[in-house]
Scaffold this active site. Structure first.
Site, mmCIF file in Angstrom:
data_model
loop_
_atom_site.group_PDB
_atom_site.id
_atom_site.type_symbol
_atom_site.label_atom_id
_atom_site.label_comp_id
_atom_site.label_asym_id
_atom_site.label_seq_id
_atom_site.Cartn_x
_atom_site.Cartn_y
_atom_site.Cartn_z
ATOM 1 N N TYR A 74 0.835 -1.214 0.000
ATOM 2 C CA TYR A 74 0.000 0.000 0.000
ATOM 3 C C TYR A 74 0.864 1.256 0.000
ATOM 4 O O TYR A 74 0.486 2.273 -0.568
ATOM 5 C CB TYR A 74 -0.941 0.000 1.214
ATOM 6 N N PHE A 126 -6.150 20.970 -25.592
ATOM 7 C CA PHE A 126 -6.478 19.550 -25.657
ATOM 8 C C PHE A 126 -7.731 19.354 -24.814
ATOM 9 O O PHE A 126 -7.914 20.007 -23.791
ATOM 10 C CB PHE A 126 -5.339 18.633 -25.198
ATOM 11 N N THR A 127 -8.579 18.417 -25.223
ATOM 12 C CA THR A 127 -9.917 18.264 -24.638
ATOM 13 C C THR A 127 -9.912 18.183 -23.106
ATOM 14 O O THR A 127 -10.480 19.037 -22.423
ATOM 15 C CB THR A 127 -10.596 17.018 -25.231
ATOM 16 N N ASP A 217 2.784 19.733 -21.111
ATOM 17 C CA ASP A 217 1.998 18.528 -21.314
ATOM 18 C C ASP A 217 2.962 17.604 -22.060
ATOM 19 O O ASP A 217 3.179 17.750 -23.266
ATOM 20 C CB ASP A 217 0.734 18.812 -22.133
ATOM 21 N N LYS A 260 0.885 7.034 -23.531
ATOM 22 C CA LYS A 260 1.468 7.326 -24.851
ATOM 23 C C LYS A 260 2.963 7.008 -24.805
ATOM 24 O O LYS A 260 3.354 5.877 -25.010
ATOM 25 C CB LYS A 260 1.227 8.792 -25.235
ATOM 26 N N ARG A 384 -11.811 14.629 -34.856
ATOM 27 C CA ARG A 384 -11.166 15.723 -34.146
ATOM 28 C C ARG A 384 -11.552 16.996 -34.885
ATOM 29 O O ARG A 384 -10.855 17.492 -35.733
ATOM 30 C CB ARG A 384 -9.641 15.556 -34.100
ATOM 31 N N PHE A 451 -17.779 14.367 -27.303
ATOM 32 C CA PHE A 451 -17.361 13.426 -28.354
ATOM 33 C C PHE A 451 -17.298 11.986 -27.858
ATOM 34 O O PHE A 451 -17.433 11.052 -28.629
ATOM 35 C CB PHE A 451 -15.991 13.829 -28.921
HETATM 36 N N1 F0G Z 1 -2.747 15.557 -23.138
HETATM 37 C C1 F0G Z 1 -2.697 15.128 -24.407
HETATM 38 C C2 F0G Z 1 -1.931 15.911 -25.420
HETATM 39 C C3 F0G Z 1 -3.380 13.964 -24.757
HETATM 40 O O1 F0G Z 1 -3.319 13.545 -26.017
HETATM 41 C C4 F0G Z 1 -4.092 13.245 -23.770
HETATM 42 C C5 F0G Z 1 -4.849 12.052 -24.118
HETATM 43 C C6 F0G Z 1 -4.103 13.735 -22.462
HETATM 44 C C7 F0G Z 1 -3.408 14.891 -22.176
HETATM 45 C C8 F0G Z 1 -4.867 13.048 -21.353
HETATM 46 O O2 F0G Z 1 -4.257 11.872 -20.990
HETATM 47 O O3 F0G Z 1 -5.902 10.088 -21.646
HETATM 48 O O4 F0G Z 1 -4.032 9.624 -20.035
HETATM 49 O O5 F0G Z 1 -5.947 11.025 -19.351
HETATM 50 N N2 F0G Z 1 -5.133 11.759 -25.300
HETATM 51 C C9 F0G Z 1 -5.850 10.592 -25.764
HETATM 52 C C10 F0G Z 1 -5.983 10.690 -27.257
HETATM 53 C C11 F0G Z 1 -7.130 10.329 -25.066
HETATM 54 O O6 F0G Z 1 -6.633 9.807 -27.837
HETATM 55 O O7 F0G Z 1 -5.438 11.609 -27.877
HETATM 56 P P1 F0G Z 1 -5.078 10.578 -20.474
#
Ligand code: F0G
Length: 467
Positions: A74, A126-127, A217, A260, A384, A451
């Site tokens: 833990y 980014f979303t 990021d 990634k 996108r 989305f």
């Molecule tokens: N920043 C970037 C540039 C990303 O592409 C993503 C995730 C995140 C932050 C968030 O990270 O998914 O680990 O919480 N991108 C995925 C995509 C979902 O399909 O581009 P996460």
């Protein structure tokens, strides 16, 4: 032989997973049931799955071996200390807080650093990142160079920050209201475009002059380092590891989606040099993720991330990865398919606005194209464009992004050049009958990050007529 432009995969296949085998009629039913949203398809109903490069990576034998060394205590897991030492060695930040994935780190960073009324500049949104900034009361301001919004502008570092835009924001709202700049390396929604070392340095100087922190990021940072090596004067003879370390030396911390460039299936982390911020982050991580030594992850997942980082910086791995994207891009280009250029580090972005020039942006060309490509070939991609971009949180109006694209995202170490040949043929065949593709309209529009779970109806009778 070593000079061959597209060298074969630098790995061999030890375990296999069978791919979906639905026929055309079955896919037609599947995409309709999914509300014409590729996010809502079942994975086993897809043939080649290019939805995302996030968590879809194939881990190496070494990573799997590391999984068996998971210390699931833990507190104080050995794998945490391993991850911490690797992150310090490769990223150079003093403190690391593991999180279940990137957005877990974004949540903690945004909650701790943003006060309502603040502004967060970034090189394109980014979303999930913007969602957390806005959720904590900030306004996001896009300070990327104009060319990043133009699919056809060919620049080596199309992810760069426009320093004039950044300075103008500082003049407008004051440095005190800008806690940090979010510097994405690479820029996902601009097409996986890199930021140059020179630009990183300049951003850092300007930000620090006004006491603004530079928070990266770092999600696809190894891809960014590869482009610097390839394109920026003075870096040709440096290793990816050295370039990565230098990139981060100009900043104050980062959020990372390990899904990634750590080549894992889950995981992320938050880094910083500031001790106070670290103490606050540990206070938050225990509320939302878990102990600061696991942050929502199993010990084995931290081990896989630690090993993944060391593999991601290997030149033969990263050069093959970027070349796979180029290989697919060049095939499509030869057939005249409109795309974002130059090709980026993780995906090919097809310009749906031009591909489906008979549709207006309100008929959701990218959403329609992603659905049509699936129905046509079993290849799953992602929208996108206007759907991902969402609505302005103040006015409720739709954002109208210039880039209206579908993303053909290549998972790491999963598909071969033969798979990419199939994908290219599918896109090209569909391009020849592009005028037969119908637009879409909303069936159900979720309030946030629409989305992911939104559903649609086709405007005409058939999604792709008469094939
Ligand atoms: N920043 C970037 C540039 C990303 O592409 C993503 C995730 C995140 C932050 C968030 O990270 O998914 O680990 O919480 N991108 C995925 C995509 C979902 O399909 O581009 P996460």
């Amino acid at each position: 032989m070593e000079n061959k432009r597209f060298m074969p995969e630098p790995f061999k296949i030890k375990m296999v997973e069978h791919m979906g085998t639905l026929d055309k009629e079955e896919r037609k039913v599947a995409i309709k049931e999914a509300g014409f949203n590729t996010f809502l398809l079942r994975s086993e109903d897809c043939y080649i799955d290019l939805l995302t490069d996030s968590g879809t990576n194939a881990m190496s034998d070494r990573q799997w071996a590391g999984m068996l060394l998971g210390d699931e205590a833990y507190a104080g897991s050995r794998n945490f200390y391993h991850l911490q030492s690797v992150v310090r060695e490769y990223f150079g930040f003093k403190y690391i807080v593991p999180t279940h994935q990137g957005r877990g780190a974004e949540n903690i960073l945004s909650s701790l650093m943003i006060k309502p009324g603040d502004y967060i500049p970034g090189n394109m949104y980014f979303t999930t990142t913007r969602f957390h900034q806005e959720r904590n009361g900030a306004t996001f301001r896009d300070v990327i160079i104009d060319e990043a919004h133009d699919p056809r502008a060919e620049l080596p570092f199309k992810g760069n920050v426009d320093l004039k835009k950044f300075q103008a924001l500082i003049d407008e709202v004051g440095g005190d209201n800008i806690p940090y700049i979010c510097l994405a390396v690479t820029v996902n929604l601009a097409g996986g475009q890199p930021v140059s070392m020179n630009n990183i340095k300049e951003v850092s100087e300007l930000a620090h002059k006004y006491n603004i922190k530079v928070m990266y990021d770092a999600t696809r940072c190894v891809e960014n380092a590869y482009f610097i090596k390839e394109r920026e004067e003075g870096y040709q003879n440096k290793t990816i590891k050295e370039i990565l370390f230098e990139m981060f030396s100009y900043g104050d911390g980062c959020t990372m989606s390990g899904k990634k460039d750590c080549i894992t299936n889950i995981g992320g982390f938050l880094c910083m040099n500031d001790h106070d911020l670290y103490v606050q982050a540990t206070g938050m991580v225990v509320q939302f993720e878990g102990m600061p030594s696991y942050g929502g992850l199993a010990g084995r997942d931290m081990e896989a991330m630690a090993i993944g980082i060391t593999e991601a910086v290997k030149f033969e791995y990263i050069s093959h990865r970027v070349n796979q994207i180029r290989y697919l891009g060049e095939k499509l280009e030869a057939a005249g398919v409109p795309m974002i250029k130059p090709f980026g580090g993780h995906a090919i972005f097809v310009d749906a606005r031009e591909f489906l020039s008979h549709l207006s942006q309100e008929e959701f060309p990218a959403q329609a194209l992603a659905a049509a490509l699936y129905e046509f070939s079993g290849v799953r991609t992602m929208e996108r464009g206007i759907i991902s971009s969402g609505r302005d949180i103040k006015t409720g109006e739709n954002h109208h992004p210039k880039l209206e694209t579908i993303r053909l995202t290549i998972p790491r170490r999963v598909y071969t050049y033969a798979h990419l040949d199939f994908v290219a043929d599918a896109v090209i065949d569909l391009y020849r009958r592009r005028d037969k593709i119908s637009g879409l309209k909303w069936n159900y529009e979720p309030k946030v990050l629409r989305f992911f779970t939104g559903t649609f109806k086709i405007i005409n009778e058939e999604l792709v007529e008469g094939y």
